[in-house]
Design an enzyme around this catalytic site. Structure first.
Site, short mmCIF file in Angstrom:
data_model
loop_
_atom_site.label_atom_id
_atom_site.label_comp_id
_atom_site.label_asym_id
_atom_site.label_seq_id
_atom_site.Cartn_x
_atom_site.Cartn_y
_atom_site.Cartn_z
N LEU A 33 0.82 -1.21 0.00
CA LEU A 33 0.00 0.00 0.00
C LEU A 33 0.86 1.26 0.00
O LEU A 33 1.93 1.31 0.59
CB LEU A 33 -0.93 0.00 1.21
CG LEU A 33 -1.84 -1.23 1.33
CD1 LEU A 33 -2.78 -1.10 2.52
CD2 LEU A 33 -2.64 -1.45 0.06
N HIS A 37 -3.44 4.30 -2.26
CA HIS A 37 -4.41 3.46 -1.54
C HIS A 37 -4.96 4.21 -0.33
O HIS A 37 -6.16 4.15 -0.03
CB HIS A 37 -3.76 2.17 -1.03
CG HIS A 37 -3.26 1.26 -2.11
ND1 HIS A 37 -1.94 1.08 -2.37
CD2 HIS A 37 -3.93 0.47 -3.00
CE1 HIS A 37 -1.79 0.22 -3.36
NE2 HIS A 37 -2.98 -0.17 -3.76
N GLN A 61 -5.10 -12.97 -11.75
CA GLN A 61 -5.05 -11.82 -12.66
C GLN A 61 -3.64 -11.57 -13.21
O GLN A 61 -3.42 -10.60 -13.93
CB GLN A 61 -5.62 -10.57 -12.01
CG GLN A 61 -4.78 -9.96 -10.91
CD GLN A 61 -5.52 -8.83 -10.20
OE1 GLN A 61 -6.44 -9.07 -9.42
NE2 GLN A 61 -5.16 -7.59 -10.50
N GLU A 148 -8.49 5.61 -10.02
CA GLU A 148 -8.60 5.88 -11.46
C GLU A 148 -7.29 5.63 -12.20
O GLU A 148 -7.24 5.70 -13.42
CB GLU A 148 -9.05 7.32 -11.69
CG GLU A 148 -10.53 7.47 -11.60
CD GLU A 148 -11.01 8.84 -12.04
OE1 GLU A 148 -10.24 9.81 -11.88
OE2 GLU A 148 -12.15 8.92 -12.51
#
Ligand code: PAF
Length: 280
Positions: A33, A37, A61, A148
């Site tokens: 993090l 975050h 993933q 984003e």
């Protein structure tokens, strides 16, 4: 803050909070993090009674096993940061807990998951949809927060949420940047100090390209040529797309929102960095 490793404990605790009428925010992460975050967690803490942060390095993933192997793992530091940000629950399950059996579910939301990162990393968004759908089932949050920075990921998750009928608000949060413009990313920890300075050129050039007043094609070429001319940087792709559908655009009036999404290899290892810029 409680650190929880099992789904059953998580569900029990959340059922108790829900019976008290409390709202729940979820911040899904893969750990390592950083300030980016932290901004998501603080926002969730502001907007919900209870904030759950999942810390799970999701193997499904990663299409490149080397990428998974070298991904930074910093659980203790992560928990300290979450505590400071005011999260109530860190959910840090094992791979066996999340995938007691291989997840064979297939998700497909073209074109959002088939272009750009989807084309470069086959199976990546399927893995993201597998883990995000599981987390949404366990936590049943009122809101879920996503950075984003992974612009395309949010577009894919919106399609997943609509497809599976989850009832929650997806909250996109702005990219957090260093003072030189480099987007905060867990992968930055894998860059040397010199490479970080080199990488800061990516956003500088993207930002510059906004004020050129050139047509789409020339703007694209300007960004690619400028970045490739810097020693230690190599563009994998740069796509100027409709901000909703992620379909390529050929002119600035083709869509109400237009975004440039880029992936650049940086340094000798090399590290793959992604970023984007909003043109309108
Ligand atoms: O953005 C990430 O860190 C991951 O893709 C996510 C959403 C936590 C799923 O593993």
């Amino acid at each position: 803050m409680k650190v929880i490793n099992t789904i059953i404990q998580l569900r029990e605790l959340l059922a108790q909070y829900r019976s008290e009428g409390k709202t729940v925010g979820l911040v899904p992460t893969m750990g390592a993090l950083h300030e980016g975050h932290a901004s998501l967690v603080r926002r969730s803490v502001e907007e919900n009674d209870i904030t759950v942060v999942s810390i799970f390095l999701n193997p499904t993933q990663f299409n490149d096993p080397k990428d998974l192997e070298r991904y930074p793992r910093t659980l203790d530091a992560d928990c300290k940061l979450l505590e400071q940000c005011g999260a109530e629950i860190a959910f840090a399950p094992s791979v066996k807990e999340i995938y007691p059996e291989p997840d064979t579910r297939q998700f497909s939301y073209p074109p959002t998951d088939s272009v750009m990162e989807g084309a470069m990393r086959p199976g990546h968004f399927n893995g993201v949809c597998q883990i995000v759908s599981k987390l949404l089932m366990y936590v049943e949050p009122d809101r879920a927060y996503f950075g984003e920075k992974d612009y395309q990921q949010i577009a894919v998750i919106r399609r997943l949420v609509a497809d599976l009928g989850f009832k929650l608000e997806i909250v996109p949060c702005p990219v957090v940047r260093q003072s030189d413009g480099l987007a905060m990313s867990s992968r930055n920890a894998l860059l040397s100090e010199k490479e970080k300075v080199t990488a800061s050129n990516i956003y500088r050039i993207l930002d510059e390209s906004r004020s050129l007043g050139l047509p789409v094609r020339q703007t694209h070429d300007y960004v690619v040529d400028k970045i490739n001319s810097i020693d230690g940087l190599e563009v994998q792709y740069f796509s100027i797309v409709d901000g909703d559908t992620l379909a390529d655009v050929a002119s600035w009036d083709e869509a109400p929102g237009i975004v440039g999404c880029i992936t650049v290899f940086c340094g000798t290892k090399p590290i793959r960095l992604i970023d984007h810029i909003r043109y309108k």
